[in-house]
Write a protein that holds these residues in place. Structure first.
Motif, PDB file in Angstrom:
ATOM      1  N   GLN A  16       0.843  -1.266   0.136  1.00 19.90           N
ATOM      2  CA  GLN A  16       0.032  -0.072  -0.063  1.00 19.90           C
ATOM      3  C   GLN A  16       0.880   1.249  -0.029  1.00 19.90           C
ATOM      4  O   GLN A  16       0.292   2.346  -0.204  1.00 19.90           O
ATOM      5  CB  GLN A  16      -0.924   0.014   1.274  1.00 19.90           C
ATOM      6  CG  GLN A  16      -2.047  -1.027   0.958  1.00 19.90           C
ATOM      7  CD  GLN A  16      -3.040  -0.953   2.317  1.00 19.90           C
ATOM      8  OE1 GLN A  16      -2.555  -0.354   3.224  1.00 19.90           O
ATOM      9  NE2 GLN A  16      -4.126  -1.952   2.397  1.00 19.90           N
ATOM     10  N   LEU A  17       2.265   1.098   0.297  1.00 21.47           N
ATOM     11  CA  LEU A  17       2.877   2.222   0.501  1.00 21.47           C
ATOM     12  C   LEU A  17       3.575   2.392  -0.962  1.00 21.47           C
ATOM     13  O   LEU A  17       4.319   3.624  -1.207  1.00 21.47           O
ATOM     14  CB  LEU A  17       3.910   2.013   1.483  1.00 21.47           C
ATOM     15  CG  LEU A  17       3.684   1.988   2.937  1.00 21.47           C
ATOM     16  CD1 LEU A  17       4.776   1.894   3.707  1.00 21.47           C
ATOM     17  CD2 LEU A  17       2.911   3.110   3.300  1.00 21.47           C
ATOM     18  N   ILE A  18       3.612   1.615  -2.100  1.00 26.44           N
ATOM     19  CA  ILE A  18       4.092   1.855  -3.097  1.00 26.44           C
ATOM     20  C   ILE A  18       3.090   2.751  -4.105  1.00 26.44           C
ATOM     21  O   ILE A  18       1.921   2.557  -4.101  1.00 26.44           O
ATOM     22  CB  ILE A  18       4.232   0.353  -3.994  1.00 26.44           C
ATOM     23  CG1 ILE A  18       5.074  -0.423  -3.224  1.00 26.44           C
ATOM     24  CG2 ILE A  18       4.648   0.586  -5.486  1.00 26.44           C
ATOM     25  CD1 ILE A  18       5.353  -1.846  -3.609  1.00 26.44           C
ATOM     26  N   ASP A  19       3.787   3.697  -4.850  1.00 24.32           N
ATOM     27  CA  ASP A  19       2.794   4.602  -5.301  1.00 24.32           C
ATOM     28  C   ASP A  19       2.428   4.107  -6.791  1.00 24.32           C
ATOM     29  O   ASP A  19       2.842   3.140  -7.317  1.00 24.32           O
ATOM     30  CB  ASP A  19       3.451   6.053  -5.613  1.00 24.32           C
ATOM     31  CG  ASP A  19       4.709   6.118  -6.512  1.00 24.32           C
ATOM     32  OD1 ASP A  19       5.055   5.060  -7.209  1.00 24.32           O
ATOM     33  OD2 ASP A  19       5.619   7.116  -6.374  1.00 24.32           O
ATOM     34  N   ASP A  20       1.814   4.848  -7.673  1.00 23.52           N
ATOM     35  CA  ASP A  20       1.131   4.425  -8.861  1.00 23.52           C
ATOM     36  C   ASP A  20       2.398   4.085 -10.027  1.00 23.52           C
ATOM     37  O   ASP A  20       1.994   3.574 -10.798  1.00 23.52           O
ATOM     38  CB  ASP A  20       0.302   5.554  -9.322  1.00 23.52           C
ATOM     39  CG  ASP A  20      -0.997   5.668  -8.627  1.00 23.52           C
ATOM     40  OD1 ASP A  20      -1.381   4.622  -8.013  1.00 23.52           O
ATOM     41  OD2 ASP A  20      -1.633   6.705  -8.935  1.00 23.52           O
ATOM     42  N   ALA A  21       3.358   4.849  -9.829  1.00 22.71           N
ATOM     43  CA  ALA A  21       4.753   4.579 -10.695  1.00 22.71           C
ATOM     44  C   ALA A  21       5.653   3.444 -10.248  1.00 22.71           C
ATOM     45  O   ALA A  21       6.608   3.223 -10.812  1.00 22.71           O
ATOM     46  CB  ALA A  21       5.421   5.973 -10.748  1.00 22.71           C
ATOM     47  N   GLY A  22       5.154   2.803  -9.162  1.00 21.36           N
ATOM     48  CA  GLY A  22       5.822   1.643  -8.797  1.00 21.36           C
ATOM     49  C   GLY A  22       7.213   1.929  -7.685  1.00 21.36           C
ATOM     50  O   GLY A  22       7.951   1.196  -7.454  1.00 21.36           O
ATOM     51  N   ARG A  23       6.979   3.209  -7.078  1.00 23.10           N
ATOM     52  CA  ARG A  23       8.059   3.755  -6.441  1.00 23.10           C
ATOM     53  C   ARG A  23       7.835   3.421  -5.041  1.00 23.10           C
ATOM     54  O   ARG A  23       6.643   3.667  -4.330  1.00 23.10           O
ATOM     55  CB  ARG A  23       8.461   5.024  -6.599  1.00 23.10           C
ATOM     56  CG  ARG A  23       8.952   5.129  -8.002  1.00 23.10           C
ATOM     57  CD  ARG A  23       8.983   6.908  -8.243  1.00 23.10           C
ATOM     58  NE  ARG A  23       7.730   7.683  -7.939  1.00 23.10           N
ATOM     59  CZ  ARG A  23       7.541   8.535  -8.894  1.00 23.10           C
ATOM     60  NH1 ARG A  23       8.180   8.848  -9.794  1.00 23.10           N
ATOM     61  NH2 ARG A  23       6.326   9.226  -8.581  1.00 23.10           N
ATOM     62  N   LEU A  24       8.766   3.215  -4.121  1.00 23.12           N
ATOM     63  CA  LEU A  24       8.668   2.664  -2.645  1.00 23.12           C
ATOM     64  C   LEU A  24       9.629   3.606  -1.961  1.00 23.12           C
ATOM     65  O   LEU A  24      10.875   3.443  -2.065  1.00 23.12           O
ATOM     66  CB  LEU A  24       8.857   1.325  -2.173  1.00 23.12           C
ATOM     67  CG  LEU A  24       8.854   1.125  -0.959  1.00 23.12           C
ATOM     68  CD1 LEU A  24       7.305   1.437  -0.282  1.00 23.12           C
ATOM     69  CD2 LEU A  24       8.780  -0.523  -0.730  1.00 23.12           C
ATOM     70  N   ALA A  25       9.367   4.615  -1.189  1.00 25.62           N
ATOM     71  CA  ALA A  25      10.296   5.181  -0.323  1.00 25.62           C
ATOM     72  C   ALA A  25      10.095   4.922   1.133  1.00 25.62           C
ATOM     73  O   ALA A  25       9.386   4.421   1.687  1.00 25.62           O
ATOM     74  CB  ALA A  25       9.875   6.929  -0.356  1.00 25.62           C
ATOM     75  N   LEU A  26      11.453   4.837   1.673  1.00 30.38           N
ATOM     76  CA  LEU A  26      11.849   4.390   3.005  1.00 30.38           C
ATOM     77  C   LEU A  26      12.992   4.876   3.700  1.00 30.38           C
ATOM     78  O   LEU A  26      13.981   5.691   2.724  1.00 30.38           O
ATOM     79  CB  LEU A  26      11.939   2.823   3.058  1.00 30.38           C
ATOM     80  CG  LEU A  26      13.035   2.088   2.268  1.00 30.38           C
ATOM     81  CD1 LEU A  26      13.698   1.124   3.047  1.00 30.38           C
ATOM     82  CD2 LEU A  26      12.853   1.951   1.038  1.00 30.38           C
TER      83      LEU A  26
END
Length: 92
Positions: A16-26
């Protein structure tokens, strides 16, 4: 004494934390005593035992994320933050 296993939130919570462009920030804490992932205030935080030398911590984060998402580490690409604690991965 055996090392405790990594604490990992459910895969669906991480997805659910992955945005529409497939990016995951951490945000990463290298050199931690215990490895794990947690979601704090809507943001993913990773703790890895590896030191930030020669990309070892980045590789450990990639492996931990792959395990949490149930995918191969090769499906994760580091987009930003190779030398920073704030990182962004693309999930393919």
């Amino acid at each position: 004494m055996a090392r405790p296993s990594a604490a990992i939130p459910p895969a669906e919570a991480v997805r659910q934390l992955i945005d529409d462009a497939g990016r995951l920030a951490l945000r990463v804490t290298p050199g931690a005593r215990i490895e794990g992932l947690e979601i704090v205030e809507g943001r993913l935080q990773a703790k890895v035992r590896a030191k930030p030398e020669d990309g070892k911590a980045n590789a450990a984060v990639r492996d931990l994320l792959a395990m949490a998402l149930g995918i191969a580490p090769s499906r994760l690409e580091l987009l930003r933050g190779a030398t920073s604690r704030d990182k962004q991965f693309r999930v393919t």
